[in-house]
Scaffold this active site. Sequence first.
Site, PDB file in Angstrom:
ATOM      1  N   TYR A 199      10.091   9.319  15.266  1.00  0.00           N
ATOM      2  CA  TYR A 199      10.047   9.181  13.807  1.00  0.00           C
ATOM      3  C   TYR A 199      11.156   9.994  13.128  1.00  0.00           C
ATOM      4  O   TYR A 199      11.869   9.498  12.265  1.00  0.00           O
ATOM      5  CB  TYR A 199       8.670   9.637  13.330  1.00  0.00           C
ATOM      6  CG  TYR A 199       8.418   9.516  11.843  1.00  0.00           C
ATOM      7  CD1 TYR A 199       8.131   8.292  11.262  1.00  0.00           C
ATOM      8  CD2 TYR A 199       8.428  10.651  11.026  1.00  0.00           C
ATOM      9  CE1 TYR A 199       7.871   8.187   9.902  1.00  0.00           C
ATOM     10  CE2 TYR A 199       8.174  10.559   9.668  1.00  0.00           C
ATOM     11  CZ  TYR A 199       7.891   9.321   9.111  1.00  0.00           C
ATOM     12  OH  TYR A 199       7.636   9.224   7.765  1.00  0.00           O
ATOM     13  N   VAL A 229      10.057  -6.416   8.581  1.00  0.00           N
ATOM     14  CA  VAL A 229      11.400  -5.839   8.717  1.00  0.00           C
ATOM     15  C   VAL A 229      11.921  -5.825  10.152  1.00  0.00           C
ATOM     16  O   VAL A 229      13.100  -5.558  10.367  1.00  0.00           O
ATOM     17  CB  VAL A 229      11.501  -4.416   8.099  1.00  0.00           C
ATOM     18  CG1 VAL A 229      11.216  -4.436   6.607  1.00  0.00           C
ATOM     19  CG2 VAL A 229      10.620  -3.420   8.825  1.00  0.00           C
ATOM     20  N   ARG A 235       0.853  -1.202   0.000  1.00  0.00           N
ATOM     21  CA  ARG A 235       0.000   0.000   0.000  1.00  0.00           C
ATOM     22  C   ARG A 235       0.883   1.246   0.000  1.00  0.00           C
ATOM     23  O   ARG A 235       2.110   1.157   0.140  1.00  0.00           O
ATOM     24  CB  ARG A 235      -0.982   0.014   1.181  1.00  0.00           C
ATOM     25  CG  ARG A 235      -0.345  -0.033   2.541  1.00  0.00           C
ATOM     26  CD  ARG A 235      -1.412  -0.374   3.589  1.00  0.00           C
ATOM     27  NE  ARG A 235      -0.859  -0.640   4.905  1.00  0.00           N
ATOM     28  CZ  ARG A 235      -0.695   0.254   5.865  1.00  0.00           C
ATOM     29  NH1 ARG A 235      -1.055   1.501   5.652  1.00  0.00           N
ATOM     30  NH2 ARG A 235      -0.193  -0.077   7.031  1.00  0.00           N
TER      31      ARG A 235
HETATM   32  N1  LIG Z   1       2.869   9.453   3.604  1.00  0.00           N
HETATM   33  C1  LIG Z   1       3.725  10.438   3.749  1.00  0.00           C
HETATM   34  O1  LIG Z   1       3.365  11.612   3.672  1.00  0.00           O
HETATM   35  C2  LIG Z   1       5.180  10.146   3.971  1.00  0.00           C
HETATM   36  C3  LIG Z   1       6.032  11.246   4.004  1.00  0.00           C
HETATM   37  C4  LIG Z   1       7.384  11.030   4.182  1.00  0.00           C
HETATM   38  C5  LIG Z   1       7.868   9.751   4.328  1.00  0.00           C
HETATM   39  N2  LIG Z   1       7.015   8.691   4.299  1.00  0.00           N
HETATM   40  C6  LIG Z   1       7.613   7.364   4.437  1.00  0.00           C
HETATM   41  O2  LIG Z   1       7.300   6.586   3.299  1.00  0.00           O
HETATM   42  C7  LIG Z   1       7.219   5.210   3.675  1.00  0.00           C
HETATM   43  C8  LIG Z   1       5.871   4.656   3.238  1.00  0.00           C
HETATM   44  O3  LIG Z   1       4.871   5.433   3.856  1.00  0.00           O
HETATM   45  P1  LIG Z   1       3.321   5.351   3.468  1.00  0.00           P
HETATM   46  O4  LIG Z   1       2.755   6.687   3.662  1.00  0.00           O
HETATM   47  O5  LIG Z   1       3.157   4.636   2.195  1.00  0.00           O
HETATM   48  O6  LIG Z   1       2.823   4.458   4.705  1.00  0.00           O
HETATM   49  P2  LIG Z   1       1.619   3.447   4.865  1.00  0.00           P
HETATM   50  O7  LIG Z   1       0.575   3.703   3.829  1.00  0.00           O
HETATM   51  O8  LIG Z   1       1.285   3.513   6.306  1.00  0.00           O
HETATM   52  O9  LIG Z   1       2.344   2.047   4.524  1.00  0.00           O
HETATM   53  C9  LIG Z   1       3.385   1.589   5.335  1.00  0.00           C
HETATM   54  C10 LIG Z   1       3.922   0.314   4.747  1.00  0.00           C
HETATM   55  O10 LIG Z   1       4.958  -0.168   5.605  1.00  0.00           O
HETATM   56  C11 LIG Z   1       4.666  -1.507   5.948  1.00  0.00           C
HETATM   57  N3  LIG Z   1       5.199  -1.887   7.243  1.00  0.00           N
HETATM   58  C12 LIG Z   1       5.003  -1.306   8.439  1.00  0.00           C
HETATM   59  N4  LIG Z   1       5.656  -1.986   9.386  1.00  0.00           N
HETATM   60  C13 LIG Z   1       6.277  -3.026   8.774  1.00  0.00           C
HETATM   61  C14 LIG Z   1       7.097  -4.081   9.216  1.00  0.00           C
HETATM   62  N5  LIG Z   1       7.431  -4.258  10.498  1.00  0.00           N
HETATM   63  N6  LIG Z   1       7.566  -4.968   8.296  1.00  0.00           N
HETATM   64  C15 LIG Z   1       7.238  -4.841   7.011  1.00  0.00           C
HETATM   65  N7  LIG Z   1       6.445  -3.877   6.527  1.00  0.00           N
HETATM   66  C16 LIG Z   1       5.980  -2.969   7.404  1.00  0.00           C
HETATM   67  C17 LIG Z   1       3.157  -1.579   5.931  1.00  0.00           C
HETATM   68  O11 LIG Z   1       2.745  -2.911   5.869  1.00  0.00           O
HETATM   69  P3  LIG Z   1       1.312  -3.381   6.496  1.00  0.00           P
HETATM   70  O12 LIG Z   1       0.294  -3.115   5.426  1.00  0.00           O
HETATM   71  O13 LIG Z   1       1.523  -4.816   6.781  1.00  0.00           O
HETATM   72  O14 LIG Z   1       1.080  -2.542   7.727  1.00  0.00           O
HETATM   73  C18 LIG Z   1       2.860  -0.771   4.683  1.00  0.00           C
HETATM   74  O15 LIG Z   1       3.068  -1.553   3.530  1.00  0.00           O
HETATM   75  C19 LIG Z   1       7.432   5.159   5.176  1.00  0.00           C
HETATM   76  O16 LIG Z   1       8.777   4.846   5.458  1.00  0.00           O
HETATM   77  C20 LIG Z   1       7.097   6.580   5.615  1.00  0.00           C
HETATM   78  O17 LIG Z   1       7.759   6.900   6.800  1.00  0.00           O
HETATM   79  C21 LIG Z   1       5.679   8.866   4.122  1.00  0.00           C
END
Ligand SMILES: NC(=O)c1ccc[n+]([C@@H]2O[C@H](COP(=O)([O-])OP(=O)(O)OC[C@H]3O[C@@H](n4cnc5c(N)ncnc54)[C@H](OP(=O)(O)O)[C@@H]3O)[C@@H](O)[C@H]2O)c1
Length: 236
Positions: free
Chosen positions: A142, A51, A13
Amino acid sequence: MTTRTVLITGGNRGIGYAIAEEFVAQGHRVAVTSRSGSGGPDGALTVAGDVTDAASIDAAFTAVEAELGPVEVIVANAGITRDTLVLRMSEDDFTDVIDTNLTGAFRLVKRASKGMLKARFGRVIFISSVVGLYGGAGQVNYSASKAALVGMARSLTRELGARGLTANVVAPGFIETEMTAELPEAQQAEYRKAIPAGRFASAAEVAKVVAWIASDDAGYISGAVIPVDGGLGMGH
Ligand SMILES: NC(=O)c1ccc[n+]([C@@H]2O[C@H](COP(=O)([O-])OP(=O)(O)OC[C@H]3O[C@@H](n4cnc5c(N)ncnc54)[C@H](OP(=O)(O)O)[C@@H]3O)[C@@H](O)[C@H]2O)c1
């Protein structure tokens, strides 16, 4: 364009899913991990992987290598937040975030680096955040985890740069995903006001940059922090 084998963590996702879609669209061999073992986009192999567990990451790599060959590009994308003010932040709130976002990235790199060194080629891409260098109230855990990825990429660059590996950080700002949808509407509006571009980005806008960093064209870039944040973090 050289076709590569790419592994993205958390590809079921959000940003990870969009990154996987982009690599698939560009014709690469793509695998994603998800904790459930399903949910990646069409055209990508989805394997189970958590992870926070080195054995699980090892098994995920072994499955991908058997199916798609040696992994040449890794994208450490899996991440969590446990936002709260420092006075209320428990030690578990802190260490859980570090364990997933930072130690999780280390586990991935450690498992990938042997094969990359053997191949004398590798692209390591860490998904950090604007908050890593800019800071964020309520995000001591974070932002610390995301800032540390910069040190990791730069140390890897110094350690392995002469062996054909690059390690870079992509630092998204506010991206339309479940992570930001959880923020209260008023807070979202406030963030929008602070972003020079005046909007959040789509996950696809991050994915394009990640795919480019992995491409042949970006082979001389390493240890860099590449913002995809609409100008929010300028200079940070
Ligand atoms: N959204 C933003 O605005 C934003 C901004 C800056 C940086 N980021 C970074 O971008 C990355 C992705 O964010 P996102 O917004 O796409 O987040 P998200 O929609 O919450 O998705 C997080 C993903 O990480 C996986 N995950 C969490 N814990 C895990 C674990 N222990 N082992 C394996 N997979 C794990 C989740 O898997 P499950 O489905 O199994 O939970 C999911 O696939 C993150 O590192 C986040 O910090 C996001």
